[in-house]
Design a protein around this motif. Structure first.
Motif, PDB file in Angstrom:
ATOM      1  N   UNK A 182       0.829  -1.204   0.000  1.00  0.00           N
ATOM      2  CA  UNK A 182       0.000   0.000   0.000  1.00  0.00           C
ATOM      3  C   UNK A 182       0.864   1.256   0.000  1.00  0.00           C
ATOM      4  N   UNK A 183       1.963   1.228   0.749  1.00  0.00           N
ATOM      5  CA  UNK A 183       2.865   2.383   0.791  1.00  0.00           C
ATOM      6  C   UNK A 183       3.532   2.598  -0.555  1.00  0.00           C
ATOM      7  N   UNK A 184       3.974   1.517  -1.189  1.00  0.00           N
ATOM      8  CA  UNK A 184       4.595   1.638  -2.516  1.00  0.00           C
ATOM      9  C   UNK A 184       3.604   2.163  -3.535  1.00  0.00           C
ATOM     10  N   UNK A 185       2.345   1.752  -3.417  1.00  0.00           N
ATOM     11  CA  UNK A 185       1.325   2.178  -4.374  1.00  0.00           C
ATOM     12  C   UNK A 185       1.090   3.677  -4.342  1.00  0.00           C
ATOM     13  N   UNK A 186       1.368   4.311  -3.194  1.00  0.00           N
ATOM     14  CA  UNK A 186       1.205   5.760  -3.120  1.00  0.00           C
ATOM     15  C   UNK A 186       2.536   6.490  -3.269  1.00  0.00           C
ATOM     16  N   UNK A 187       3.559   5.757  -3.732  1.00  0.00           N
ATOM     17  CA  UNK A 187       4.841   6.377  -4.023  1.00  0.00           C
ATOM     18  C   UNK A 187       5.806   6.418  -2.875  1.00  0.00           C
ATOM     19  N   UNK A 188       5.467   5.762  -1.768  1.00  0.00           N
ATOM     20  CA  UNK A 188       6.323   5.775  -0.596  1.00  0.00           C
ATOM     21  C   UNK A 188       5.831   6.751   0.451  1.00  0.00           C
ATOM     22  N   UNK A 189       6.611   6.922   1.499  1.00  0.00           N
ATOM     23  CA  UNK A 189       6.258   7.812   2.608  1.00  0.00           C
ATOM     24  C   UNK A 189       7.002   9.135   2.441  1.00  0.00           C
ATOM     25  N   UNK A 190       6.313  10.270   2.542  1.00  0.00           N
ATOM     26  CA  UNK A 190       6.994  11.565   2.399  1.00  0.00           C
ATOM     27  C   UNK A 190       8.113  11.739   3.419  1.00  0.00           C
ATOM     28  N   UNK A 191       9.205  12.350   2.988  1.00  0.00           N
ATOM     29  CA  UNK A 191      10.343  12.553   3.877  1.00  0.00           C
ATOM     30  C   UNK A 191       9.970  13.336   5.130  1.00  0.00           C
ATOM     31  N   UNK A 192       9.131  14.335   4.968  1.00  0.00           N
ATOM     32  CA  UNK A 192       8.748  15.154   6.126  1.00  0.00           C
ATOM     33  C   UNK A 192       8.008  14.325   7.161  1.00  0.00           C
ATOM     34  N   UNK A 193       7.216  13.370   6.703  1.00  0.00           N
ATOM     35  CA  UNK A 193       6.487  12.501   7.625  1.00  0.00           C
ATOM     36  C   UNK A 193       7.439  11.553   8.345  1.00  0.00           C
ATOM     37  N   UNK A 194       8.431  11.029   7.624  1.00  0.00           N
ATOM     38  CA  UNK A 194       9.434  10.161   8.247  1.00  0.00           C
ATOM     39  C   UNK A 194      10.163  10.915   9.354  1.00  0.00           C
ATOM     40  N   UNK A 195      10.572  12.146   9.065  1.00  0.00           N
ATOM     41  CA  UNK A 195      11.290  12.938  10.070  1.00  0.00           C
ATOM     42  C   UNK A 195      10.403  13.190  11.282  1.00  0.00           C
ATOM     43  N   UNK A 196       9.137  13.513  11.050  1.00  0.00           N
ATOM     44  CA  UNK A 196       8.222  13.755  12.165  1.00  0.00           C
ATOM     45  C   UNK A 196       7.998  12.524  13.019  1.00  0.00           C
ATOM     46  N   UNK A 197       7.857  11.359  12.374  1.00  0.00           N
ATOM     47  CA  UNK A 197       7.684  10.117  13.134  1.00  0.00           C
ATOM     48  C   UNK A 197       8.962   9.757  13.883  1.00  0.00           C
ATOM     49  N   UNK A 198      10.114   9.984  13.238  1.00  0.00           N
ATOM     50  CA  UNK A 198      11.391   9.721  13.903  1.00  0.00           C
ATOM     51  C   UNK A 198      11.567  10.629  15.113  1.00  0.00           C
ATOM     52  N   UNK A 199      11.177  11.873  14.978  1.00  0.00           N
ATOM     53  CA  UNK A 199      11.280  12.811  16.094  1.00  0.00           C
ATOM     54  C   UNK A 199      10.437  12.330  17.270  1.00  0.00           C
ATOM     55  N   UNK A 200       9.238  11.842  16.984  1.00  0.00           N
ATOM     56  CA  UNK A 200       8.389  11.320  18.047  1.00  0.00           C
ATOM     57  C   UNK A 200       9.001  10.106  18.724  1.00  0.00           C
ATOM     58  N   UNK A 201       9.622   9.222  17.927  1.00  0.00           N
ATOM     59  CA  UNK A 201      10.261   8.030  18.488  1.00  0.00           C
ATOM     60  C   UNK A 201      11.473   8.396  19.344  1.00  0.00           C
ATOM     61  N   UNK A 202      12.262   9.361  18.878  1.00  0.00           N
ATOM     62  CA  UNK A 202      13.433   9.797  19.649  1.00  0.00           C
ATOM     63  C   UNK A 202      13.010  10.461  20.954  1.00  0.00           C
ATOM     64  N   UNK A 203      11.950  11.240  20.896  1.00  0.00           N
ATOM     65  CA  UNK A 203      11.440  11.868  22.121  1.00  0.00           C
ATOM     66  C   UNK A 203      10.991  10.805  23.119  1.00  0.00           C
ATOM     67  N   UNK A 204      10.357   9.744  22.597  1.00  0.00           N
ATOM     68  CA  UNK A 204       9.911   8.677  23.497  1.00  0.00           C
ATOM     69  C   UNK A 204      11.119   8.001  24.157  1.00  0.00           C
ATOM     70  N   UNK A 205      12.160   7.731  23.370  1.00  0.00           N
ATOM     71  CA  UNK A 205      13.355   7.115  23.941  1.00  0.00           C
ATOM     72  C   UNK A 205      13.946   7.987  25.044  1.00  0.00           C
ATOM     73  N   UNK A 206      14.022   9.282  24.786  1.00  0.00           N
ATOM     74  CA  UNK A 206      14.621  10.183  25.770  1.00  0.00           C
ATOM     75  C   UNK A 206      13.752  10.337  27.018  1.00  0.00           C
ATOM     76  N   UNK A 207      12.451  10.031  26.892  1.00  0.00           N
ATOM     77  CA  UNK A 207      11.546  10.175  28.038  1.00  0.00           C
ATOM     78  C   UNK A 207      11.627   8.995  29.000  1.00  0.00           C
ATOM     79  N   UNK A 208      12.251   7.899  28.570  1.00  0.00           N
ATOM     80  CA  UNK A 208      12.325   6.712  29.420  1.00  0.00           C
ATOM     81  C   UNK A 208      13.190   6.984  30.649  1.00  0.00           C
ATOM     82  N   UNK A 209      12.789   6.424  31.757  1.00  0.00           N
ATOM     83  CA  UNK A 209      13.508   6.640  33.011  1.00  0.00           C
ATOM     84  C   UNK A 209      14.957   6.185  32.916  1.00  0.00           C
TER      85      UNK A 209
END
Length: 248
Positions: free
Chosen positions: A84-111
């Protein structure tokens, strides 16, 4: 160090405030440790990706892999979501960066976080690793055979969201370890040599290795492209690299 860990599917806040699925694994030992963002390959958020996340946790890191295809096909199998992702041409770079930022924030929030984070990706995830390390602040980045960094894909491939990234090379925020196959066509050894040369021109710290007899996806144990000797050496280099840059 104990190798006991907790691994689970969680929800994190990604690009644009969207709630997306992610897979988290962390040591039960609460000693402060570095975090690793694992970016999945083009085939998707699959069992191989989750095994990599667990491997980092067993070795003392907090690790997380966001499902970059979650919005396209929530709850779908990895194969269907990737299609499904390939059919729409892949994931936009800006969305990848935003999701990565959220994941990095979660890692840094861990005790148990020591505040340092690295990123690693395979195939398209290798390209996304370079994108993230040039767009966000990380402490170490590992590109495993990431294509379409020096030049974009052939239009016939239908991957419309992936263009070359050399223009953002001056923004690389961390040392970069690159692991590539000499027989790979995506990227070719000539492309990886070009990338390394550009980064060195900008004064960036790089460590690139190209394995003879290895093609694309030589880390993937479930695929015919797997090369045990190259993968074993690559894993040793990854843990040595993160040990230098993500330690407390």
């Amino acid at each position: 160090m104990s190798d006991a860990m907790l691994a689970e599917t969680i929800t994190i806040t990604g690009n644009g405030g969207d709630e997306i699925e992610a897979y988290l694994a962390r040591p039960l030992d609460t000693t402060p440790s570095g975090g690793v963002l694992v970016i999945h390959h083009m085939p998707g958020y699959d069992e191989g990706t989750k095994e990599i996340v667990r491997r980092f946790a067993v070795n003392g890191y907090n690790a997380i892999a966001p499902n970059l295809f979650y919005r396209v096909a929530p709850g779908a199998s990895p194969d269907d979501a990737a299609a499904a992702a390939r059919a729409q041409g892949g994931v936009p770079d800006s969305q990848v960066v935003g999701d990565a930022d959220g994941a990095l924030r979660h890692l840094k929030s861990l005790e148990s976080s020591n505040g340092k984070v690295g990123v690693i990706g395979y195939c398209s995830g290798g390209r996304h690793t370079f994108l993230v390390a040039c767009s966000l602040q990380v402490d170490a980045a590992v590109d495993c055979y990431g294509a379409f960094v020096t030049r974009g894909p052939d239009p016939a491939m239908g991957i419309t969201t992936m263009g070359p990234l050399l223009d953002i090379a001056p923004n690389l925020s961390s040392p970069l370890l690159g692991l590539f196959g000499a027989d790979d066509k995506f990227p070719t050894p000539e492309e990886t040599a070009e990338l390394e040369a550009v980064l060195k021109e900008h004064g960036k710290t790089t460590e690139f290795h190209t394995y003879e007899g290895a093609n694309h996806a030589f880390f993937s144990v479930e695929r015919p492209s797997y090369r045990a000797e190259a993968a074993a050496d690559g894993w040793q280099k990854i843990f040595n690299f993160y040990g230098r840059h993500l330690a407390s």
